[in-house]
Design a protein around this motif. Structure first.
Motif, mmCIF file in Angstrom:
data_model
loop_
_atom_site.group_PDB
_atom_site.id
_atom_site.type_symbol
_atom_site.label_atom_id
_atom_site.label_comp_id
_atom_site.label_asym_id
_atom_site.label_seq_id
_atom_site.Cartn_x
_atom_site.Cartn_y
_atom_site.Cartn_z
ATOM 1 N N GLY A 174 0.778 -1.217 0.000
ATOM 2 C CA GLY A 174 0.000 0.000 0.000
ATOM 3 C C GLY A 174 0.813 1.272 0.000
ATOM 4 N N ASP A 175 0.136 2.327 0.393
ATOM 5 C CA ASP A 175 0.687 3.674 0.393
ATOM 6 C C ASP A 175 0.932 4.152 1.823
ATOM 7 N N SER A 176 0.891 5.465 2.036
ATOM 8 C CA SER A 176 1.267 6.012 3.339
ATOM 9 C C SER A 176 0.271 5.694 4.458
ATOM 10 N N TRP A 177 -0.961 5.302 4.133
ATOM 11 C CA TRP A 177 -1.869 4.890 5.211
ATOM 12 C C TRP A 177 -1.357 3.619 5.880
ATOM 13 N N PHE A 178 -0.545 2.871 5.171
ATOM 14 C CA PHE A 178 0.084 1.670 5.719
ATOM 15 C C PHE A 178 1.566 1.885 6.008
ATOM 16 N N SER A 179 2.072 3.086 5.756
ATOM 17 C CA SER A 179 3.498 3.349 5.983
ATOM 18 C C SER A 179 3.706 4.856 6.107
ATOM 19 N N GLU B 50 4.897 17.421 7.324
ATOM 20 C CA GLU B 50 6.078 18.047 7.901
ATOM 21 C C GLU B 50 6.664 17.177 8.996
ATOM 22 N N LEU B 51 7.968 17.205 9.122
ATOM 23 C CA LEU B 51 8.665 16.507 10.190
ATOM 24 C C LEU B 51 9.725 17.441 10.744
ATOM 25 N N ALA B 52 9.622 17.726 12.040
ATOM 26 C CA ALA B 52 10.549 18.645 12.710
ATOM 27 C C ALA B 52 10.579 20.002 12.012
ATOM 28 N N GLY B 53 9.403 20.446 11.530
ATOM 29 C CA GLY B 53 9.294 21.746 10.897
ATOM 30 C C GLY B 53 9.758 21.797 9.462
ATOM 31 N N ILE B 54 10.168 20.653 8.921
ATOM 32 C CA ILE B 54 10.643 20.606 7.535
ATOM 33 C C ILE B 54 9.547 20.015 6.648
ATOM 34 N N ARG B 55 9.194 20.715 5.583
ATOM 35 C CA ARG B 55 8.166 20.242 4.665
ATOM 36 C C ARG B 55 8.760 19.184 3.733
ATOM 37 N N PHE B 56 8.119 18.026 3.680
ATOM 38 C CA PHE B 56 8.579 16.954 2.811
ATOM 39 C C PHE B 56 7.700 16.787 1.580
ATOM 40 N N SER B 57 6.373 16.911 1.749
ATOM 41 C CA SER B 57 5.472 16.787 0.609
ATOM 42 C C SER B 57 4.129 17.414 0.945
ATOM 43 N N GLY B 58 3.330 17.613 -0.105
ATOM 44 C CA GLY B 58 2.032 18.231 0.045
ATOM 45 C C GLY B 58 2.135 19.741 -0.037
ATOM 46 N N PRO B 59 0.977 20.428 -0.017
ATOM 47 C CA PRO B 59 -0.373 19.849 0.009
ATOM 48 C C PRO B 59 -0.722 19.150 -1.299
ATOM 49 N N TRP B 60 -1.733 18.291 -1.235
ATOM 50 C CA TRP B 60 -2.072 17.428 -2.361
ATOM 51 C C TRP B 60 -3.411 17.772 -3.011
ATOM 52 N N LYS C 30 4.723 1.742 0.864
ATOM 53 C CA LYS C 30 5.665 2.859 0.819
ATOM 54 C C LYS C 30 4.898 4.175 0.713
ATOM 55 N N PRO C 31 5.345 5.207 1.424
ATOM 56 C CA PRO C 31 4.666 6.507 1.323
ATOM 57 C C PRO C 31 4.682 7.022 -0.119
ATOM 58 N N GLY C 32 3.549 7.540 -0.567
ATOM 59 C CA GLY C 32 3.476 8.123 -1.905
ATOM 60 C C GLY C 32 3.342 7.139 -3.040
ATOM 61 N N ASP C 33 3.285 5.845 -2.734
ATOM 62 C CA ASP C 33 3.219 4.860 -3.802
ATOM 63 C C ASP C 33 1.860 4.897 -4.492
ATOM 64 N N THR C 34 1.861 4.601 -5.773
ATOM 65 C CA THR C 34 0.636 4.608 -6.562
ATOM 66 C C THR C 34 0.168 3.189 -6.843
ATOM 67 N N LEU C 35 -1.110 3.066 -7.096
ATOM 68 C CA LEU C 35 -1.678 1.789 -7.510
ATOM 69 C C LEU C 35 -1.010 1.308 -8.781
ATOM 70 N N GLU C 36 -0.782 2.214 -9.706
ATOM 71 C CA GLU C 36 -0.159 1.856 -10.977
ATOM 72 C C GLU C 36 1.221 1.243 -10.763
ATOM 73 N N ASN C 37 2.015 1.835 -9.867
ATOM 74 C CA ASN C 37 3.347 1.285 -9.614
ATOM 75 C C ASN C 37 3.281 -0.040 -8.877
ATOM 76 N N MET C 38 2.378 -0.158 -7.892
ATOM 77 C CA MET C 38 2.275 -1.392 -7.118
ATOM 78 C C MET C 38 1.948 -2.591 -7.998
ATOM 79 N N VAL C 39 1.129 -2.369 -9.004
ATOM 80 C CA VAL C 39 0.627 -3.490 -9.814
ATOM 81 C C VAL C 39 1.386 -3.644 -11.126
ATOM 82 N N ALA D 249 -4.553 1.453 -1.645
ATOM 83 C CA ALA D 249 -4.048 1.993 -2.910
ATOM 84 C C ALA D 249 -5.124 2.781 -3.636
ATOM 85 N N GLY D 250 -4.675 3.673 -4.511
ATOM 86 C CA GLY D 250 -5.576 4.451 -5.343
ATOM 87 C C GLY D 250 -5.580 5.931 -5.031
ATOM 88 N N GLY D 251 -5.290 6.289 -3.775
ATOM 89 C CA GLY D 251 -5.330 7.697 -3.394
ATOM 90 C C GLY D 251 -4.324 8.541 -4.161
#
Length: 283
Positions: A34-39, A185-195, A62-71, A112-114
């Protein structure tokens, strides 16, 4: 006091020991893709909570993973010297199927799918506010969901069942995202988003009421697909999360829940597995 990363590592190690222990019941074994809901690195996610309950879980999410990539696989390399591209194929799917084959779990969990819809993908399903057209390109989205997205999910299901026809596959359809522009964000550092909010802003859809209406349509149509698959495949089980997290305070950002929310989702997965087995495998 242990950090969230130390807790996650400890749960991972305990889970792996259980998977390799011959005394571990098959009914408590899970392979998760799956995606980030599972990781989700910031808080305890769904898989972390299920591990804490006592399930032995091999995680491929894996965070950010897509259904297309998983399959189907989207990783590639380009050899510029020979002007040729190479796609590596369904690497993630092969790893998941290998775990199913080797560990012989009772359940496969799929999130997956989000990521195939939110972010840059969302814009294509919207018309510009000033165009005078309906804001949501519903027919186009339905075609995508019932076409390409459905084919990817069905491909995943059928390939898992080729390895083990008796395995049960559980999959949720998310809840209604919050278009408020918050990010990861983690420790005030933006990693991704908004989506979500940037896509609406780009199309001049700025009223929250209009944004929420479109989000409800997106999520409802996707859940309708999962419900329909449950009617076709007896060993496929849909976890309906719609309307369970209506308050922004329950969300860590636009598309991720706080740890308490992920714990509720884990409990719903647990309830469904108990319902399937007719007993609790992790008492």
């Amino acid at each position: 006091m242990a950090t969230i990363q130390e807790i996650k590592i400890d749960l991972e190690e305990k889970s792996m020991r259980s998977l390799l222990d011959a005394r571990t019941s098959k009914d408590s074994k899970i392979v998760a893709e799956g995606d980030s809901w599972f990781s989700y690195p910031v808080v305890k996610d769904v898989i972390d909570h299920l591990r804490q309950m006592g399930y032995a879980i091999k995680r491929h999410s894996k965070p950010g993973d897509t259904l297309e990539n998983m399959v189907f696989g989207t990783d590639y390399a380009i050899a510029t010297q020979v002007q040729r591209a190479n796609n590596y194929g369904p690497v993630s799917l092969r790893e998941t199927l290998r775990s199913v084959r080797n560990l012989k779990p009772k359940f496969v969990l799929f999130s997956a799918g989000g990521n195939d819809v939110v972010g840059s993908e969302l814009v294509q399903y919207l018309n510009h506010k000033r165009s005078g057209l309906p804001l949501f390109r519903e027919a186009f989205f339905r075609d995508s969901v019932n076409g390409y997205i459905r084919s990817a999910i069905v491909s995943f299901l059928e390939q898992v069942w080729q390895v083990d026809p008796e395995i049960h596959i559980l999959m949720h359809g998310y809840d209604y995202a919050i278009p408020n522009g918050t990010q990861y964000e983690l420790a005030g550092i933006r990693f991704s988003g908004p989506w979500v909010l940037p896509a609406f802003a780009r199309k001049a859809i700025t009223a929250r009421s209009e944004q929420n209406k479109i989000i409800r349509q997106l999520v409802d149509i996707y859940n309708e697909l999962l419900i329909s698959l449950g009617h076709v495949y007896p060993n496929f089980h849909h976890i309906d999360l719609r309307g369970r997290f209506p308050n922004e305070a329950q969300w860590h950002n636009e598309i991720h829940l706080r740890k308490e929310g992920f714990e509720q989702v884990a409990k719903l997965y647990h309830q469904k597995m108990v319902e399937i087995l007719l007993y609790n495998p992790v008492v």
